[in-house]
Design a protein around this motif. Sequence first.
Motif, PDB file in Angstrom:
ATOM      1  N   ARG A 216       0.816  -1.213   0.000  1.00  0.00           N
ATOM      2  CA  ARG A 216       0.000   0.000   0.000  1.00  0.00           C
ATOM      3  C   ARG A 216       0.849   1.263   0.000  1.00  0.00           C
ATOM      4  O   ARG A 216       0.301   2.372  -0.044  1.00  0.00           O
ATOM      5  N   HIS A 217       2.140   1.103   0.059  1.00  0.00           N
ATOM      6  CA  HIS A 217       3.040   2.260   0.094  1.00  0.00           C
ATOM      7  C   HIS A 217       3.229   2.783  -1.329  1.00  0.00           C
ATOM      8  O   HIS A 217       3.496   2.023  -2.258  1.00  0.00           O
ATOM      9  N   ARG A 218       3.079   4.081  -1.508  1.00  0.00           N
ATOM     10  CA  ARG A 218       3.137   4.656  -2.861  1.00  0.00           C
ATOM     11  C   ARG A 218       4.504   4.490  -3.508  1.00  0.00           C
ATOM     12  O   ARG A 218       4.608   4.531  -4.745  1.00  0.00           O
ATOM     13  N   MET A 219       5.561   4.309  -2.717  1.00  0.00           N
ATOM     14  CA  MET A 219       6.899   4.098  -3.269  1.00  0.00           C
ATOM     15  C   MET A 219       7.296   2.622  -3.258  1.00  0.00           C
ATOM     16  O   MET A 219       7.796   2.094  -4.247  1.00  0.00           O
ATOM     17  N   LEU A 220       7.074   1.948  -2.138  1.00  0.00           N
ATOM     18  CA  LEU A 220       7.517   0.560  -2.019  1.00  0.00           C
ATOM     19  C   LEU A 220       6.702  -0.389  -2.887  1.00  0.00           C
ATOM     20  O   LEU A 220       7.233  -1.386  -3.381  1.00  0.00           O
ATOM     21  N   ALA A 221       5.406  -0.125  -3.075  1.00  0.00           N
ATOM     22  CA  ALA A 221       4.567  -1.039  -3.845  1.00  0.00           C
ATOM     23  C   ALA A 221       5.068  -1.199  -5.285  1.00  0.00           C
ATOM     24  O   ALA A 221       5.316  -2.324  -5.736  1.00  0.00           O
ATOM     25  N   PRO A 222       5.240  -0.104  -6.052  1.00  0.00           N
ATOM     26  CA  PRO A 222       5.766  -0.293  -7.411  1.00  0.00           C
ATOM     27  C   PRO A 222       7.187  -0.826  -7.417  1.00  0.00           C
ATOM     28  O   PRO A 222       7.571  -1.598  -8.310  1.00  0.00           O
ATOM     29  N   GLN A 223       7.979  -0.449  -6.419  1.00  0.00           N
ATOM     30  CA  GLN A 223       9.341  -0.971  -6.333  1.00  0.00           C
ATOM     31  C   GLN A 223       9.323  -2.480  -6.129  1.00  0.00           C
ATOM     32  O   GLN A 223      10.084  -3.218  -6.781  1.00  0.00           O
ATOM     33  N   ALA A 224       8.456  -2.965  -5.236  1.00  0.00           N
ATOM     34  CA  ALA A 224       8.372  -4.397  -4.966  1.00  0.00           C
ATOM     35  C   ALA A 224       7.828  -5.158  -6.169  1.00  0.00           C
ATOM     36  O   ALA A 224       8.373  -6.197  -6.571  1.00  0.00           O
ATOM     37  N   LEU A 225       6.747  -4.663  -6.784  1.00  0.00           N
ATOM     38  CA  LEU A 225       6.145  -5.353  -7.922  1.00  0.00           C
ATOM     39  C   LEU A 225       7.098  -5.395  -9.103  1.00  0.00           C
ATOM     40  O   LEU A 225       7.232  -6.435  -9.778  1.00  0.00           O
ATOM     41  N   ALA A 226       7.789  -4.282  -9.362  1.00  0.00           N
ATOM     42  CA  ALA A 226       8.779  -4.271 -10.438  1.00  0.00           C
ATOM     43  C   ALA A 226       9.931  -5.222 -10.112  1.00  0.00           C
ATOM     44  O   ALA A 226      10.480  -5.877 -11.009  1.00  0.00           O
ATOM     45  N   GLY A 227      10.277  -5.306  -8.813  1.00  0.00           N
ATOM     46  CA  GLY A 227      11.343  -6.229  -8.410  1.00  0.00           C
ATOM     47  C   GLY A 227      10.964  -7.679  -8.632  1.00  0.00           C
ATOM     48  O   GLY A 227      11.775  -8.483  -9.097  1.00  0.00           O
ATOM     49  N   HIS A 228       9.719  -8.053  -8.307  1.00  0.00           N
ATOM     50  CA  HIS A 228       9.278  -9.435  -8.531  1.00  0.00           C
ATOM     51  C   HIS A 228       9.364  -9.776 -10.022  1.00  0.00           C
ATOM     52  O   HIS A 228       9.821 -10.870 -10.402  1.00  0.00           O
ATOM     53  N   LEU A 229       8.924  -8.841 -10.870  1.00  0.00           N
ATOM     54  CA  LEU A 229       8.976  -9.067 -12.311  1.00  0.00           C
ATOM     55  C   LEU A 229      10.422  -9.155 -12.797  1.00  0.00           C
ATOM     56  O   LEU A 229      10.754  -9.972 -13.663  1.00  0.00           O
ATOM     57  N   TRP A 230      11.293  -8.313 -12.215  1.00  0.00           N
ATOM     58  CA  TRP A 230      12.712  -8.340 -12.585  1.00  0.00           C
ATOM     59  C   TRP A 230      13.338  -9.696 -12.248  1.00  0.00           C
ATOM     60  O   TRP A 230      14.058 -10.269 -13.061  1.00  0.00           O
ATOM     61  N   TRP A 231      13.065 -10.215 -11.046  1.00  0.00           N
ATOM     62  CA  TRP A 231      13.630 -11.505 -10.652  1.00  0.00           C
ATOM     63  C   TRP A 231      13.098 -12.628 -11.519  1.00  0.00           C
ATOM     64  O   TRP A 231      13.827 -13.581 -11.839  1.00  0.00           O
ATOM     65  N   LEU A 232      11.838 -12.559 -11.924  1.00  0.00           N
ATOM     66  CA  LEU A 232      11.273 -13.559 -12.827  1.00  0.00           C
ATOM     67  C   LEU A 232      12.028 -13.553 -14.151  1.00  0.00           C
ATOM     68  O   LEU A 232      12.451 -14.604 -14.646  1.00  0.00           O
ATOM     69  N   ALA A 233      12.216 -12.349 -14.719  1.00  0.00           N
ATOM     70  CA  ALA A 233      12.903 -12.239 -16.005  1.00  0.00           C
ATOM     71  C   ALA A 233      14.378 -12.616 -15.890  1.00  0.00           C
ATOM     72  O   ALA A 233      14.921 -13.338 -16.742  1.00  0.00           O
TER      73      ALA A 233
END
Length: 420
Positions: A216-233
């Motif tokens: 729910r954090h305006r900074m951590l949420a996109p950072q975390a979601l982008a990080g999950h996608l980065w680790w997948l790729a």
Amino acid sequence: MMRLADVGDYRKFWTASTTSIFGTYITSLALQVLAAVTLHATATELGLLNAARWLPYLLLGLFVGVLVDRYRSKPMLVGADLARAALLCAIPLLHATGLLTLPVLIAFAALLGVLSLFFDAADQAFLPRLVPVEMLTSANARLEQSHAVAQTTGPLLAAALVKAIGAPLAILVDALSYLISGVLLARIRTREHAAPLATRRSVLTELREGTAWVYRHRMLAPQALAGHLWWLAHSMLSTILVVYVLRAPDDGLGLDEVQLGITYACAGAGAVLGGALANRSGQRFGAGRTVVTTRLLMPLPWLLIPLTGPSPLAIVVLGTSQLLFWVLMGLEGPNEMAYRQAITPERLQGRVNTTIRSLNRGAIVVGAPIGGLIADAAGYRVSLWVGIAGLIASAAVLAASPVRHATIPTSATLDAQAPT
């Protein structure tokens, strides 16, 4: 002005981390050699052995984060190190007595994963208590550089030890590294306080609180979601890369193991260089802008690989690609971690870090086999393009978010960084 080198407790913390990470590389190789050569494991059984190491992160990571926030980190760090040392000492003992079997070795790997999970969760929560917030980027960069050097030279040291004294005895070297690390951590004098009993709620309630803070954090949420996608790729790309490099020229680059090792050395050198520039970049451009810019640039070095065919210059292109990619990694990682640690309240450090780390590990477990399946079905170049597309998507998520405006806050501005 105080320097990082002046913080005595951080020096002990860094030395302990550097010592144990080199030992970890030794055990990673020695366990596989022990399984494949001594216990005659099949490829599937080796896969189970490697999976056992990461399974605790997926199953227990969120709950361990709650425990780290409830109790002091230092006893967990010391206890995990000493327990890992004892656990590793048991492996050569069982081997010498003829009691070591593959199921037993897999069980040991899983136990080692549980202890490493506790250590990693407490480790990330403990660092912000050792240094001022203004030094977090430098402190994380120094740790990243140690890991990069270990990544470059650790496998070579491990191979030499396994060849010289055998896999079981090589594991004892890692046991010694954990013992040294535990002793160093025990000498840290920074005081901690456990969470008061009156503030504790049910484990599930505290777990949800940590997850909500992240997503729910305006900074951590996109950072975390982008990080999950980065680790997948990235797990797709790193899985495919080894096979693509070593395949015959009609299907890959046709390079040998030594040339692949040179590639890893270039990656390690790039990470060291990037780490050396991370703090300067964060101070000049801001942590968020550094993270977003490096993430946008990361697909570019990977583009060189599927565009390169078998040729005498293939090793040059491959080495350059990994050097540049890991320079960007060295720049990004410390700034991302420092920002996360700086804006997260002390009572949530364990839960926030293990939430993100556990789901990142889950992305690895999913991404690696997906990369292999795409490679088998459509070819290595196609699977590389899919992985690169994942990196681009991760960068797009960050670029479209407020993360580009993030800066490492001071104590006076921490209260303004709250979840929305």
